[in-house]
Scaffold this active site. Structure first.
Site, PDB file in Angstrom:
ATOM      1  N   CYS A 113     104.596  15.273  57.892  1.00  0.00           N
ATOM      2  CA  CYS A 113     104.965  16.596  57.382  1.00  0.00           C
ATOM      3  C   CYS A 113     106.440  16.940  57.599  1.00  0.00           C
ATOM      4  O   CYS A 113     106.946  17.896  57.012  1.00  0.00           O
ATOM      5  CB  CYS A 113     104.098  17.674  58.029  1.00  0.00           C
ATOM      6  SG  CYS A 113     102.350  17.432  57.734  1.00  0.00           S
ATOM      7  N   HIS A 249     107.420  24.703  57.556  1.00  0.00           N
ATOM      8  CA  HIS A 249     106.393  23.837  56.966  1.00  0.00           C
ATOM      9  C   HIS A 249     105.144  24.678  56.747  1.00  0.00           C
ATOM     10  O   HIS A 249     104.719  25.426  57.625  1.00  0.00           O
ATOM     11  CB  HIS A 249     106.112  22.679  57.929  1.00  0.00           C
ATOM     12  CG  HIS A 249     104.892  21.895  57.571  1.00  0.00           C
ATOM     13  ND1 HIS A 249     104.645  21.452  56.301  1.00  0.00           N
ATOM     14  CD2 HIS A 249     103.827  21.488  58.324  1.00  0.00           C
ATOM     15  CE1 HIS A 249     103.495  20.795  56.288  1.00  0.00           C
ATOM     16  NE2 HIS A 249     102.971  20.811  57.500  1.00  0.00           N
ATOM     17  N   ASN A 279      98.251  22.799  52.718  1.00  0.00           N
ATOM     18  CA  ASN A 279      99.253  21.958  53.381  1.00  0.00           C
ATOM     19  C   ASN A 279      99.533  20.738  52.505  1.00  0.00           C
ATOM     20  O   ASN A 279      98.667  19.888  52.332  1.00  0.00           O
ATOM     21  CB  ASN A 279      98.705  21.534  54.750  1.00  0.00           C
ATOM     22  CG  ASN A 279      99.693  20.707  55.558  1.00  0.00           C
ATOM     23  OD1 ASN A 279     100.702  20.245  55.030  1.00  0.00           O
ATOM     24  ND2 ASN A 279      99.407  20.512  56.830  1.00  0.00           N
TER      25      ASN A 279
HETATM   26  N1  ACO Z   1      84.299  26.024  57.592  1.00  0.00           N
HETATM   27  C1  ACO Z   1      83.483  26.632  58.450  1.00  0.00           C
HETATM   28  N2  ACO Z   1      83.419  26.329  59.755  1.00  0.00           N
HETATM   29  C2  ACO Z   1      84.226  25.358  60.208  1.00  0.00           C
HETATM   30  C3  ACO Z   1      85.130  24.667  59.363  1.00  0.00           C
HETATM   31  C4  ACO Z   1      85.142  25.030  58.005  1.00  0.00           C
HETATM   32  N3  ACO Z   1      85.948  24.446  57.118  1.00  0.00           N
HETATM   33  N4  ACO Z   1      85.799  23.771  60.095  1.00  0.00           N
HETATM   34  C5  ACO Z   1      85.378  23.894  61.359  1.00  0.00           C
HETATM   35  N5  ACO Z   1      84.416  24.840  61.431  1.00  0.00           N
HETATM   36  C6  ACO Z   1      83.663  25.307  62.588  1.00  0.00           C
HETATM   37  C7  ACO Z   1      83.690  24.337  63.736  1.00  0.00           C
HETATM   38  O1  ACO Z   1      82.718  23.344  63.574  1.00  0.00           O
HETATM   39  C8  ACO Z   1      83.425  25.248  64.907  1.00  0.00           C
HETATM   40  O2  ACO Z   1      82.051  25.492  64.965  1.00  0.00           O
HETATM   41  P1  ACO Z   1      81.302  25.630  66.384  1.00  0.00           P
HETATM   42  O3  ACO Z   1      81.943  26.808  67.057  1.00  0.00           O
HETATM   43  O4  ACO Z   1      79.885  25.833  65.992  1.00  0.00           O
HETATM   44  O5  ACO Z   1      81.567  24.346  67.100  1.00  0.00           O
HETATM   45  C9  ACO Z   1      84.121  26.548  64.515  1.00  0.00           C
HETATM   46  O6  ACO Z   1      84.295  26.483  63.081  1.00  0.00           O
HETATM   47  C10 ACO Z   1      85.471  26.744  65.176  1.00  0.00           C
HETATM   48  O7  ACO Z   1      86.208  25.530  65.051  1.00  0.00           O
HETATM   49  P2  ACO Z   1      87.650  25.373  65.630  1.00  0.00           P
HETATM   50  O8  ACO Z   1      88.129  23.993  65.335  1.00  0.00           O
HETATM   51  O9  ACO Z   1      87.691  25.846  67.052  1.00  0.00           O
HETATM   52  O10 ACO Z   1      88.423  26.437  64.733  1.00  0.00           O
HETATM   53  P3  ACO Z   1      89.922  26.882  64.815  1.00  0.00           P
HETATM   54  O11 ACO Z   1      89.997  28.331  64.895  1.00  0.00           O
HETATM   55  O12 ACO Z   1      90.698  26.076  65.809  1.00  0.00           O
HETATM   56  O13 ACO Z   1      90.468  26.485  63.383  1.00  0.00           O
HETATM   57  C11 ACO Z   1      91.834  24.819  62.354  1.00  0.00           C
HETATM   58  C12 ACO Z   1      90.485  25.138  62.967  1.00  0.00           C
HETATM   59  C13 ACO Z   1      92.029  25.722  61.139  1.00  0.00           C
HETATM   60  C14 ACO Z   1      91.849  23.374  61.906  1.00  0.00           C
HETATM   61  C15 ACO Z   1      92.930  25.092  63.403  1.00  0.00           C
HETATM   62  O14 ACO Z   1      92.673  24.404  64.586  1.00  0.00           O
HETATM   63  C16 ACO Z   1      94.279  24.726  62.922  1.00  0.00           C
HETATM   64  O15 ACO Z   1      94.857  25.402  62.096  1.00  0.00           O
HETATM   65  N6  ACO Z   1      94.872  23.647  63.456  1.00  0.00           N
HETATM   66  C17 ACO Z   1      96.138  23.198  63.029  1.00  0.00           C
HETATM   67  C18 ACO Z   1      95.918  21.999  62.281  1.00  0.00           C
HETATM   68  C19 ACO Z   1      96.807  21.859  61.074  1.00  0.00           C
HETATM   69  O16 ACO Z   1      97.254  22.775  60.429  1.00  0.00           O
HETATM   70  N7  ACO Z   1      96.997  20.614  60.777  1.00  0.00           N
HETATM   71  C20 ACO Z   1      97.707  20.267  59.624  1.00  0.00           C
HETATM   72  C21 ACO Z   1      98.420  19.020  59.830  1.00  0.00           C
HETATM   73  S1  ACO Z   1      99.618  19.153  61.053  1.00  0.00           S
HETATM   74  C22 ACO Z   1     100.750  20.025  60.432  1.00  0.00           C
HETATM   75  O17 ACO Z   1     100.959  20.032  59.253  1.00  0.00           O
HETATM   76  C23 ACO Z   1     101.469  20.852  61.357  1.00  0.00           C
END
Ligand code: ACO
Length: 322
Positions: A113, A249, A279
């Site tokens: 990225c 980004h 993204n």
């Molecule tokens: N829809 C519904 N529920 C979901 C989904 C979905 N798409 N994905 C995960 N869940 C569930 C999980 O299974 C979990 O369920 P549980 O509580 O029963 O176990 C619950 O939602 C919470 O999951 P978390 O992973 O804790 O959710 P979080 O609030 O952390 O959000 C996310 C997840 C959006 C991926 C977040 O961690 C994030 O934004 N991370 C950054 C990652 C990113 O942007 N990466 C891109 C590449 S790197 C870059 O470009 C910088």
């Protein structure tokens, strides 16, 4: 003093749009969950006959037209991508041929990225040292091809798209400085486990897709974006109040909001386009830049801070007068 100055921006998003509701039809997710956790409303997905070179070419042509230059003025083409058309040749040479030119240097650059910011840094150094007068830097991705559409933890986050800038040597201020960094220690927090040199292993076919520890990446991204912003501003004697625009980004609205808050930048001065295209990795910054230039937010002479963070981990920034 010679600067590398952006003289044109361009972008391209594939016509096919996949909304959050569309995704909810094939996996256990919802529009509400995706919007709340990521700020993403929709993403664009390349059609079967579109590749990274196709969409990168459209973005480049768009930027070249905005710059008002002839293609034979170009003497460097850089393509930042994690999804090249072929193992080789480089996507940059495919785009070069389709632009109808030959002879100038053209190569791909892989920094996930952060690729576009890495590309800006390289082009800036070429131009300032006299190695090139006019450079095209493209960020282009077809992440849909490395997305596991059955994995709701990643599929909702990514999209396809391309952005580009034309940089030219100028006496008027342009790029003040670009900084790039990397630390490979946490490779497995965000990666595609399969790769060319490991050999194609059919039993590991499921590993040909993006895998990520979302929570860990989130925390690391916010902390790193804050430190690189501070480093860049302090290193060049710039106060955050002097910045007209923060162009981060476009990974996730929560990461962008948290980084802006830590930096003390009001959201009115932060360019956010992630809602429209999710993204798009190395394409996200030039896409956001082009959208904000074309809708009139970013004006000539304004001071911009561009920031990226991605797999590797890699990260970087560019401070520039548009
Ligand atoms: N829809 C519904 N529920 C979901 C989904 C979905 N798409 N994905 C995960 N869940 C569930 C999980 O299974 C979990 O369920 P549980 O509580 O029963 O176990 C619950 O939602 C919470 O999951 P978390 O992973 O804790 O959710 P979080 O609030 O952390 O959000 C996310 C997840 C959006 C991926 C977040 O961690 C994030 O934004 N991370 C950054 C990652 C990113 O942007 N990466 C891109 C590449 S790197 C870059 O470009 C910088």
């Amino acid at each position: 003093m010679t600067y590398a100055r952006i003289i044109g921006t361009g972008s391209y998003l594939p016509a096919k749009v996949v909304t959050n509701d569309d995704l909810a039809e094939s996996m256990e997710t919802s529009d509400e969950w995706i919007r709340e956790r990521t700020g993403i409303h929709r993403r664009h997905v390349a059609s079967d006959d579109e590749t990274t070179a196709t969409i990168g070419l459209y973005a480049a042509q768009n930027a070249i037209e905005a710059a008002g230059i002839e293609v034979d003025e170009i003497d460097l083409i850089l393509v930042a991508t994690t999804t090249p058309d072929k193992v080789f040749p480089a996507t940059a040479t495919i785009i070069q041929r389709r632009l109808g030119i030959a002879g100038c240097g053209a190569f791909d650059l892989q920094a996930a990225c952060s690729g576009f910011v890495y590309g800006l840094d390289v082009a800036d150094r070429y131009i300032r040292s006299g190695g090139a007068r006019t450079a095209v830097v493209i960020g282009a991705e077809t992440l849909s091809r490395i997305t596991n559409w059955e994995d709701r933890t990643t599929a909702v986050l990514f999209g396809d798209g391309a952005g580009a800038v034309v940089l030219q040597a100028s006496e008027e201020p342009g790029i003040v400085a670009a900084h790039i960094h990397a630390d490979g220690k946490q490779e497995e927090l965000l990666h595609v486990p399969q790769g060319i040199s490991q050999g194609y292993d059919q039993t590991r076919a499921g590993e040909a897709y993006i895998q990520m520890n979302g929570n860990a990446v989130f925390r690391k991204a916010v902390a790193t974006l804050d430190s690189i912003a501070r480093e860049t501003l302090a290193g060049h004697g710039v106060e955050k109040e002097q910045l007209d625009w923060f162009v981060p980004h476009q990974a996730n609205l929560r990461i962008i909001t948290a980084a802006a808050k830590k930096l003390g930048m009001p959201m009115e001065r932060v360019v956010v386009t992630v809602d429209e295209h999710a993204n798009t990795s190395s394409a996200s910054i030039p896409l956001a830049l082009d959208i904000a230039v074309r809708d009139g937010r970013i004006q000539r002479g304004e001071l911009l801070l561009l920031e990226a963070f991605g797999a590797g981990f890699t990260w970087g920034s560019a401070l520039l007068y548009y």
